[in-house]
Design a protein around this motif. Structure first.
Motif, PDB file in Angstrom:
ATOM      1  N   LYS A 188      15.719 -13.221 -76.793  1.00 29.24           N
ATOM      2  CA  LYS A 188      16.935 -13.549 -76.057  1.00 29.24           C
ATOM      3  C   LYS A 188      17.637 -12.240 -75.727  1.00 29.24           C
ATOM      4  CE  LYS A 188      19.761 -16.787 -74.539  1.00 29.24           C
ATOM      5  NZ  LYS A 188      19.318 -17.796 -73.565  1.00 29.24           N
ATOM      6  N   VAL A 189      17.804 -11.943 -74.459  1.00 31.08           N
ATOM      7  CA  VAL A 189      18.338 -10.641 -74.082  1.00 31.08           C
ATOM      8  C   VAL A 189      19.535 -10.800 -73.160  1.00 31.08           C
ATOM      9  CG1 VAL A 189      16.075  -9.539 -74.235  1.00 31.08           C
ATOM     10  CG2 VAL A 189      16.832 -10.495 -72.066  1.00 31.08           C
ATOM     11  N   GLN A 190      20.347  -9.764 -73.115  1.00 31.89           N
ATOM     12  CA  GLN A 190      21.492  -9.719 -72.212  1.00 31.89           C
ATOM     13  C   GLN A 190      21.533  -8.353 -71.538  1.00 31.89           C
ATOM     14  OE1 GLN A 190      24.812 -10.882 -74.778  1.00 31.89           O
ATOM     15  NE2 GLN A 190      24.887 -12.841 -73.720  1.00 31.89           N
ATOM     16  N   PRO A 191      20.714  -8.155 -70.496  1.00 33.20           N
ATOM     17  CA  PRO A 191      20.783  -6.889 -69.767  1.00 33.20           C
ATOM     18  C   PRO A 191      22.150  -6.728 -69.119  1.00 33.20           C
ATOM     19  CG  PRO A 191      19.468  -8.485 -68.569  1.00 33.20           C
ATOM     20  CD  PRO A 191      19.736  -9.087 -69.907  1.00 33.20           C
ATOM     21  N   LYS A 192      22.637  -5.495 -69.107  1.00 31.29           N
ATOM     22  CA  LYS A 192      23.988  -5.268 -68.574  1.00 31.29           C
ATOM     23  C   LYS A 192      24.096  -3.858 -68.004  1.00 31.29           C
ATOM     24  CE  LYS A 192      28.905  -5.269 -69.880  1.00 31.29           C
ATOM     25  NZ  LYS A 192      29.329  -6.212 -68.831  1.00 31.29           N
ATOM     26  N   LEU A 193      24.826  -3.753 -66.914  1.00 38.00           N
ATOM     27  CA  LEU A 193      25.172  -2.459 -66.338  1.00 38.00           C
ATOM     28  C   LEU A 193      26.589  -2.550 -65.796  1.00 38.00           C
ATOM     29  CD1 LEU A 193      24.530   0.406 -65.383  1.00 38.00           C
ATOM     30  CD2 LEU A 193      23.606  -0.583 -63.275  1.00 38.00           C
ATOM     31  N   ALA A 194      27.442  -1.659 -66.285  1.00 39.76           N
ATOM     32  CA  ALA A 194      28.830  -1.636 -65.824  1.00 39.76           C
ATOM     33  C   ALA A 194      29.326  -0.197 -65.834  1.00 39.76           C
ATOM     34  CB  ALA A 194      29.710  -2.521 -66.707  1.00 39.76           C
ATOM     35  N   PHE A 195      30.181   0.133 -64.855  1.00 42.71           N
ATOM     36  CA  PHE A 195      30.734   1.488 -64.800  1.00 42.71           C
ATOM     37  C   PHE A 195      31.852   1.530 -63.754  1.00 42.71           C
ATOM     38  CE2 PHE A 195      27.050   1.300 -61.955  1.00 42.71           C
ATOM     39  CZ  PHE A 195      27.601   1.697 -60.742  1.00 42.71           C
ATOM     40  N   LYS A 196      32.576   2.647 -63.748  1.00 46.62           N
ATOM     41  CA  LYS A 196      33.551   2.942 -62.710  1.00 46.62           C
ATOM     42  C   LYS A 196      33.149   4.247 -62.048  1.00 46.62           C
ATOM     43  CE  LYS A 196      37.684   0.644 -64.564  1.00 46.62           C
ATOM     44  NZ  LYS A 196      39.086   0.844 -65.041  1.00 46.62           N
ATOM     45  N   LEU A 197      32.928   4.185 -60.725  1.00 43.33           N
ATOM     46  CA  LEU A 197      32.539   5.367 -59.966  1.00 43.33           C
ATOM     47  C   LEU A 197      33.678   5.732 -59.032  1.00 43.33           C
ATOM     48  CD1 LEU A 197      30.436   7.468 -59.186  1.00 43.33           C
ATOM     49  CD2 LEU A 197      29.514   5.833 -57.530  1.00 43.33           C
TER      50      LEU A 197
END
Length: 219
Positions: A188-197
């Motif tokens: 069971k996975v939760q891939p995530k990508l978050a950022f402020k550019l």
């Protein structure tokens, strides 16, 4: 006869505990010294580590304040607040690294593109490119790394050739696993990508079980 096996078990346990104690005390300073020495020689930059801790009974390794200096030594080009690796005893049975978790906290990178188009890390690339090549194995590398997480990441890119500076802040990255093993597992996975550019926020979330017989995903 029973007493004989009991004595053997007690001796084996005592030996194991002694080895654990020695590794717990000896591995951190040895690892810190060797990593700083070898990495500094390979990169041509000063590489320093802060506190290092190792738990041999669980194969957990934590490194604080890993820094790679800039070419002139005036600042840190790469700075990682904390690196945590949770190894798995399966590594011994498989004769290949199996890691249950990798956590990278507060990584910071500073990059400058000079007016002539070169970058301030070109010296590292040249050193790595000049190193003698190792013979390539016909078989792919065998490894499995689970639960890769990056939090609090920052990056500064100063483009002196064109002009603007770019800032990446609050980088969060989650990778379920990377593995070359053929075996399948329900994960069971939760891939995530978050950022402020440059002040603009981006956030992406997904949830999946990619290796189950009935594959599912939710994004």
């Amino acid at each position: 006869k029973d007493n004989k096996w009991v004595r053997r078990a007690v001796v084996a346990l005592a030996v194991l505990l002694t080895l654990w104690a020695v590794a717990w005390v000896a591995v951190p300073p040895i690892l810190k010294s060797q990593v700083q020495k070898i990495a500094s020689e390979k990169l041509g930059r000063q590489v320093t580590l802060g506190d290092v801790s190792f738990r041999p009974w669980t194969l957990e390794l934590a490194v604080n304040d890993l820094r790679i200096a800039s070419a002139d030594g005036g600042h840190s080009q790469v700075d990682i607040g904390r690196l945590y690796v949770d190894g798995e005893l399966q590594s011994i049975l498989r004769l290949a690294p199996v890691v249950d978790a990798v956590t990278v906290e507060r990584p910071k990178i500073k990059v400058v593109r000079n007016k002539d188009g070169s970058y301030d890390f070109d010296d590292i690339l040249k050193r790595l490119a000049s190193a003698p090549e190792k013979p390539k194995s016909e078989e792919p590398a065998r490894f499995a790394i689970y639960n890769i997480q990056v939090s609090g990441g920052e990056a500064d890119f100063d483009d002196q050739a064109i002009g603007p500076k770019h800032e990446l802040r609050e980088l969060t990255l989650g990778i379920p696993f990377l593995s070359s093993f053929a075996s399948q597992r329900d994960v069971k996975v939760q891939p995530k990508l978050a950022f402020k550019l440059n002040g603009s926020a981006f956030d992406s979330d997904a949830e999946a079980t990619p290796f189950a017989e009935a594959r599912a995903a939710d994004g």
